[in-house]
Design a protein around this motif. Structure first.
Motif, PDB file in Angstrom:
ATOM      1  N   UNK A 116       0.737  -0.962   0.068  1.00 45.85           N
ATOM      2  CA  UNK A 116       0.066  -0.312  -0.085  1.00 45.85           C
ATOM      3  C   UNK A 116       0.770   0.855   0.134  1.00 45.85           C
ATOM      4  N   UNK A 117       2.520   1.283   0.385  1.00 48.52           N
ATOM      5  CA  UNK A 117       2.992   2.116   0.473  1.00 48.52           C
ATOM      6  C   UNK A 117       3.976   2.348  -1.648  1.00 48.52           C
ATOM      7  N   UNK A 118       2.859   2.181  -2.950  1.00 48.15           N
ATOM      8  CA  UNK A 118       3.614   1.298  -3.763  1.00 48.15           C
ATOM      9  C   UNK A 118       5.001   1.416  -3.598  1.00 48.15           C
ATOM     10  N   UNK A 119       5.480   0.063  -2.925  1.00 48.30           N
ATOM     11  CA  UNK A 119       6.914  -0.522  -3.264  1.00 48.30           C
ATOM     12  C   UNK A 119       6.687  -1.792  -3.058  1.00 48.30           C
ATOM     13  N   UNK A 120       7.663  -2.929  -4.299  1.00 44.41           N
ATOM     14  CA  UNK A 120       6.970  -3.960  -4.112  1.00 44.41           C
ATOM     15  C   UNK A 120       8.106  -4.567  -2.682  1.00 44.41           C
ATOM     16  N   UNK A 121       7.148  -5.035  -2.097  1.00 46.41           N
ATOM     17  CA  UNK A 121       7.776  -6.604  -0.938  1.00 46.41           C
ATOM     18  C   UNK A 121       8.872  -7.363  -1.314  1.00 46.41           C
ATOM     19  N   UNK A 122      10.159  -7.680  -0.697  1.00 47.74           N
ATOM     20  CA  UNK A 122      10.961  -8.316  -0.289  1.00 47.74           C
ATOM     21  C   UNK A 122      11.193  -9.231   0.718  1.00 47.74           C
ATOM     22  N   UNK A 123      10.953  -9.961   0.638  1.00 43.98           N
ATOM     23  CA  UNK A 123      10.888 -10.653   2.012  1.00 43.98           C
ATOM     24  C   UNK A 123      12.151 -11.286   1.884  1.00 43.98           C
ATOM     25  N   UNK A 124      12.411 -11.090   2.933  1.00 48.94           N
ATOM     26  CA  UNK A 124      13.889 -11.859   3.255  1.00 48.94           C
ATOM     27  C   UNK A 124      14.437 -12.435   4.711  1.00 48.94           C
ATOM     28  N   UNK A 125      15.265 -13.276   4.593  1.00 45.60           N
ATOM     29  CA  UNK A 125      15.765 -13.413   5.931  1.00 45.60           C
ATOM     30  C   UNK A 125      17.389 -12.553   6.397  1.00 45.60           C
ATOM     31  N   UNK A 126      17.089 -12.324   7.702  1.00 38.70           N
ATOM     32  CA  UNK A 126      18.332 -11.607   7.922  1.00 38.70           C
ATOM     33  C   UNK A 126      19.745 -12.478   8.898  1.00 38.70           C
ATOM     34  N   UNK A 127      20.831 -12.276   7.595  1.00 39.98           N
ATOM     35  CA  UNK A 127      21.977 -12.785   8.304  1.00 39.98           C
ATOM     36  C   UNK A 127      22.736 -11.838   9.574  1.00 39.98           C
TER      37      UNK A 127
END
Length: 418
Positions: A351-362
């Motif tokens: 809804x903020x108009x940006x692509x979602x980047x689902x990821x893991x944190x190292x």
């Protein structure tokens, strides 16, 4: 809904004010917080929260800031918390930060004036390619910037001010938690979750625009103490077993093409010495052990002990002590039980108009431990980059999108509640 606008530059004004306050934490300190100066920023945040109109904002004795935006909905909405940390990394000075805004970035190298050898290049910072036309904030070259995590602080503060100023936007009870000592792994040691009273939470401590993270490393810490045999160096033949040299042999025996930060990526774990000290009689090394899989994490600890035993066979009169202690665990096992927390976070980003980047944190966040303490807590982007060093930077426009995401989350939880 109303659109968040940063027309008065209040977001970058907050941020640049916060980074000028030295809040570096200290792993060698036993006090809570580890440095009293962290409370200096806490006091500023409380004063600003009260000015916004959040009447219960306060700083407790341990350096935590708590505040509540009351619900304005007739629905029984779950209580949501937004969390960021106030301290900066011990790895690089945070004293005398001079923030600089590089307006309308066009892809050029950014030379930091107080140390021209510190240069931000797009080839070394790939995320800069997405920043053409944006405003980039750096320090001046002699300190870190402190975007980790003062970007998150500024974004939560901006979102809070917006929600309070627009009561027509319906939301449930919103809790705010600002923590000390996250950078040294103690960020929630004294967090009072009963007082906080939240059902779900989001740390605002991520990197790339649009990212949301539901998985972290699991982490252990190890302390290895070697007790050697000391004697006068002039008469040491056949007697001396130097603890320094024994420890050097152990460190040299560690894998070099695997299980080390410089040779691993994505979901590969590692075994990493972070400090050493000692003399002939006794030497000590501290390690961090990381993996996304708890079984592999335990295996890495066993690898370390096996290497130590093998080296010690050559030093029959010396001894060792190895202690491995749990630090935090992968939050995914908790978050998988509450899929709506991640789902709503992803929707808020969309809804903020940006692509979602689902990821893991190292790495880890306060959310890792909060999740295991019973407060499910993924991590959303704050727009901080190259943290813990002099090349740290943030984008004003990415920070604006983080503010929109926080506001969206508050509204989505109300909207999705029956």
């Amino acid at each position: 809904m109303l659109k968040y606008l940063n027309s008065s530059n209040s977001l970058q004004n907050r941020f640049t004010e916060y980074v000028k306050i030295d809040t570096q934490s200290d792993p060698a300190s036993a006090s809570i917080p580890s440095t009293e100066k962290q409370k200096n920023l806490g006091k500023v945040l409380v004063a600003q929260l009260l000015e916004i109109g959040i009447g219960d904002a306060h700083l407790d004795e341990y350096g935590y800031v708590y505040a509540t935006i009351p619900s304005n909905s007739a629905k029984k909405v779950p209580v949501i918390c937004f969390c960021s940390h106030m301290d900066t990394s011990p790895d690089c000075s945070g004293d005398g930060v001079k923030p600089m805004i590089h307006y309308n970035y066009q892809g050029q190298d950014l030379v930091l004036p107080d140390d021209p050898s510190i240069v931000l290049k797009m080839t070394e910072h790939p995320d800069l390619k997405d920043q053409i036309g944006n405003d980039i904030i750096t320090a001046s070259g002699t300190t870190l910037l402190g975007a980790d995590n003062k970007a998150g602080l500024a974004e939560i503060m901006e979102a809070a001010a917006f929600l309070v100023a627009h009561p027509e936007l319906k939301h449930g009870t919103i809790k705010i938690l600002f923590t000390p000592d996250e950078e040294i792994g103690r960020g929630v040691d004294k967090a009072d979750l009963k007082k906080l009273g939240a059902d779900f939470a989001y740390t605002v401590d991520g990197e790339t625009r649009g990212s949301i993270e539901d998985e972290t490393f699991s982490a252990d810490g190890a302390v290895l103490i070697i007790k050697g045999v000391s004697s006068h160096p002039g008469f040491a033949k056949g007697k001396m077993e130097s603890a320094i040299k024994i420890l050097g042999d152990i460190l040299s025996a560690l894998p070099k093409d695997r299980l080390t930060p410089e040779a691993t990526e994505q979901k590969e774990g590692f075994l990493h010495p972070v400090s050493v000290q000692g003399n002939v009689e006794q030497a000590e090394a501290h390690f961090i052990i990381r993996d996304f899989d708890d079984d592999l994490l335990a295996e890495h600890g066993r690898t370390l002990e096996t290497l130590v035993k093998q080296v010690m066979e050559s030093y029959p009169n010396s001894t060792y002590e190895l202690k491995i202690k749990q630090q935090y665990r992968n939050m995914k096992k908790v978050l998988d039980q509450y899929p709506q927390v991640l789902e709503y976070g992803m929707l808020a980003i969309e809804r903020a108009g940006i692509p979602v980047k689902k990821q893991s944190i190292r790495g880890g966040t306060d959310g890792s431990r909060l999740s295991l303490m019973g407060l499910p807590c993924p991590n959303i982007f704050a727009g901080e980059h190259a943290f813990h060093g002099k090349q740290e930077w943030a984008s004003v426009q990415d920070m604006e999108k983080a503010v929109e995401t926080i506001i969206n989350l508050a509204l989505i939880w109300e909207e999705k509640t029956n």
